[in-house]
Design an enzyme around this catalytic site. Sequence first.
Site, PDB file in Angstrom:
ATOM      1  N   GLU A  39       0.818  -1.211   0.000  1.00 28.38           N
ATOM      2  CA  GLU A  39       0.000   0.000   0.000  1.00 28.38           C
ATOM      3  C   GLU A  39       0.848   1.256   0.000  1.00 28.38           C
ATOM      4  O   GLU A  39       2.040   1.218   0.283  1.00 28.38           O
ATOM      5  CB  GLU A  39      -0.940  -0.002   1.191  1.00 28.38           C
ATOM      6  N   CYS A  54       6.730  -7.227   7.045  1.00 29.07           N
ATOM      7  CA  CYS A  54       7.923  -6.721   7.740  1.00 29.07           C
ATOM      8  C   CYS A  54       8.272  -7.715   8.834  1.00 29.07           C
ATOM      9  O   CYS A  54       7.395  -8.376   9.382  1.00 29.07           O
ATOM     10  CB  CYS A  54       7.603  -5.359   8.365  1.00 29.07           C
ATOM     11  N   CYS A  60       7.475  -4.539  15.506  1.00 24.18           N
ATOM     12  CA  CYS A  60       7.078  -3.431  16.394  1.00 24.18           C
ATOM     13  C   CYS A  60       5.643  -3.642  16.874  1.00 24.18           C
ATOM     14  O   CYS A  60       4.755  -3.949  16.072  1.00 24.18           O
ATOM     15  CB  CYS A  60       7.209  -2.086  15.682  1.00 24.18           C
ATOM     16  N   GLY A  98       7.241  -2.181   5.635  1.00 21.33           N
ATOM     17  CA  GLY A  98       8.598  -2.707   5.502  1.00 21.33           C
ATOM     18  C   GLY A  98       9.649  -1.849   6.159  1.00 21.33           C
ATOM     19  O   GLY A  98       9.413  -0.698   6.506  1.00 21.33           O
ATOM     20  N   LEU A 146      12.022   6.277  17.068  1.00 22.50           N
ATOM     21  CA  LEU A 146      12.591   6.130  18.418  1.00 22.50           C
ATOM     22  C   LEU A 146      11.540   5.589  19.390  1.00 22.50           C
ATOM     23  O   LEU A 146      11.720   4.536  19.975  1.00 22.50           O
ATOM     24  CB  LEU A 146      13.121   7.504  18.856  1.00 22.50           C
ATOM     25  N   CYS A 196      -0.016   2.674   8.363  1.00 14.64           N
ATOM     26  CA  CYS A 196       0.692   1.821   7.427  1.00 14.64           C
ATOM     27  C   CYS A 196       0.450   0.341   7.729  1.00 14.64           C
ATOM     28  O   CYS A 196       0.536  -0.089   8.863  1.00 14.64           O
ATOM     29  CB  CYS A 196       2.160   2.210   7.411  1.00 14.64           C
TER      30      CYS A 196
HETATM   31  N1  SAH Z   1      10.268   0.429   9.159  1.00 14.30           N
HETATM   32  C1  SAH Z   1      10.439   1.846   9.102  1.00 14.30           C
HETATM   33  C2  SAH Z   1       9.455   2.559   8.210  1.00 14.30           C
HETATM   34  C3  SAH Z   1       8.020   2.139   8.207  1.00 14.30           C
HETATM   35  S1  SAH Z   1       6.947   2.687   9.472  1.00 14.30           S
HETATM   36  C4  SAH Z   1      10.444   2.425  10.495  1.00 14.30           C
HETATM   37  O1  SAH Z   1      10.280   1.682  11.436  1.00 14.30           O
HETATM   38  O2  SAH Z   1      10.687   3.619  10.628  1.00 14.30           O
HETATM   39  C5  SAH Z   1       6.840   4.427   9.335  1.00 14.30           C
HETATM   40  C6  SAH Z   1       6.578   5.097  10.678  1.00 14.30           C
HETATM   41  O3  SAH Z   1       5.235   4.851  11.113  1.00 14.30           O
HETATM   42  C7  SAH Z   1       7.502   4.606  11.780  1.00 14.30           C
HETATM   43  O4  SAH Z   1       7.928   5.682  12.558  1.00 14.30           O
HETATM   44  C8  SAH Z   1       6.586   3.704  12.569  1.00 14.30           C
HETATM   45  O5  SAH Z   1       7.072   3.506  13.856  1.00 14.30           O
HETATM   46  C9  SAH Z   1       5.270   4.448  12.480  1.00 14.30           C
HETATM   47  N2  SAH Z   1       4.081   3.648  12.752  1.00 14.30           N
HETATM   48  C10 SAH Z   1       3.844   2.364  12.461  1.00 14.30           C
HETATM   49  N3  SAH Z   1       2.631   1.986  12.868  1.00 14.30           N
HETATM   50  C11 SAH Z   1       2.068   3.061  13.449  1.00 14.30           C
HETATM   51  C12 SAH Z   1       0.814   3.298  14.067  1.00 14.30           C
HETATM   52  N4  SAH Z   1      -0.094   2.340  14.180  1.00 14.30           N
HETATM   53  N5  SAH Z   1       0.568   4.550  14.534  1.00 14.30           N
HETATM   54  C13 SAH Z   1       1.487   5.525  14.410  1.00 14.30           C
HETATM   55  N6  SAH Z   1       2.678   5.362  13.843  1.00 14.30           N
HETATM   56  C14 SAH Z   1       2.986   4.132  13.375  1.00 14.30           C
END
Ligand code: SAH
Length: 352
Positions: free
Chosen positions: A89, A109, A113, A161, A217, A335
């Site tokens: 997406e 991915c 997280c 990803g 972070l 995302c």
């Molecule tokens: N893997 C990379 C990029 C993809 S995620 C990374 O970790 O940075 C892009 C951003 O969206 C990251 O900062 C991630 O922590 C955040 N993110 C992911 N899911 C989220 C959610 N449900 N709400 C808010 N931010 C989110």
Amino acid sequence: MKEILQDLSYNQIEELTLSLGEKKFRAKQLYDGLMQGKRISDISNLSKELKSKLLERFEDEPVKIQERFISSDGTEKFLFSLSDGNLIEGVVMRYKHGNTQCVSTQVGCRMGCQFCASTLGGLVRNLTSGEILSQILTVNALLSKGGRERAITNVVLMGSGEPLDNYAHTLQFLKNVTAEGGVCISARNISLSTCGLVDKMYALADEGIPINLTVSLHATSDEDRKRIMPVARAYSIQEILKACEYYFEKTGRRYYFEYTLIAGENCDEQHAQGLIKLLKGKPCHVNLIRLNAVKERNLSPTEQKAAYRFLSLLEQGGISATLRRQMGSDIGGACGQLRAGYLEKLHKKDQE
Ligand code: SAH
């Protein structure tokens, strides 16, 4: 799956066309057609023979728009299908200064997280550089309606990803998308977000491509970070900060941190003070965003008021920070949620 022609640089396309017995100028016609987001079969100034030779080996349309959702604030979300049927997406956000596209670098991915929907089903596969680029090519072609002017001016690698977990393809993508004569997006208009794969952050710095480096972070101590981000077991916050400093030395670019505000987890006064202690005096900027709750996870966003309070504490502490507007919230989620929702729908249909 056949090969992806959009993986190739201009020089490689030139070698390819020469090897197929074509004159040199054909390479430019082919390359221009691809950069306009055309299918191989739709590039009208190439001969039928050349096109059929190319189509034996390469995908005609590596990234297709499967669904398009338009939000009341103008944000658009796209569900793309790949040649092997996988789904990814992307989002296009419209700003006064131009349009920013958020692209995916992997199907799924493996970073795990806790707050993120992209990682729920693990990693399916890496995208090739051409599949990352083609997300932009298709959207450009759609939004500029075949015109020469390109709709997308800024790119963020913040879709599904972990870009640095797919390092070689991501690097090739960065080279190809910034190349003159192609879509030619300025490196300064590109942001790459990583959960903090320190070794690869050093490697990227050594490439000297002046893109904006962003690290997710989301915590102020290693202990807290390990609770929500498994990658924190491999790299400490101090190691991340050192790699960011190195990036700044090498590229002269300030760096960014993403900090998702999760209620009861990371956004009390003590966390604001912790962040200030970590980042004070550093050439960086903090992007705060309220969690976009994922239904499979038991985490909730902080209240809007508390988010503003957190922001003002950081500002009082001398940290440059902004609270991101939530765009496109009426068309579904953060995302990974679009794909997850779609797969769920398909799965239900299968069971009916
Ligand atoms: N893997 C990379 C990029 C993809 S995620 C990374 O970790 O940075 C892009 C951003 O969206 C990251 O900062 C991630 O922590 C955040 N993110 C992911 N899911 C989220 C959610 N449900 N709400 C808010 N931010 C989110």
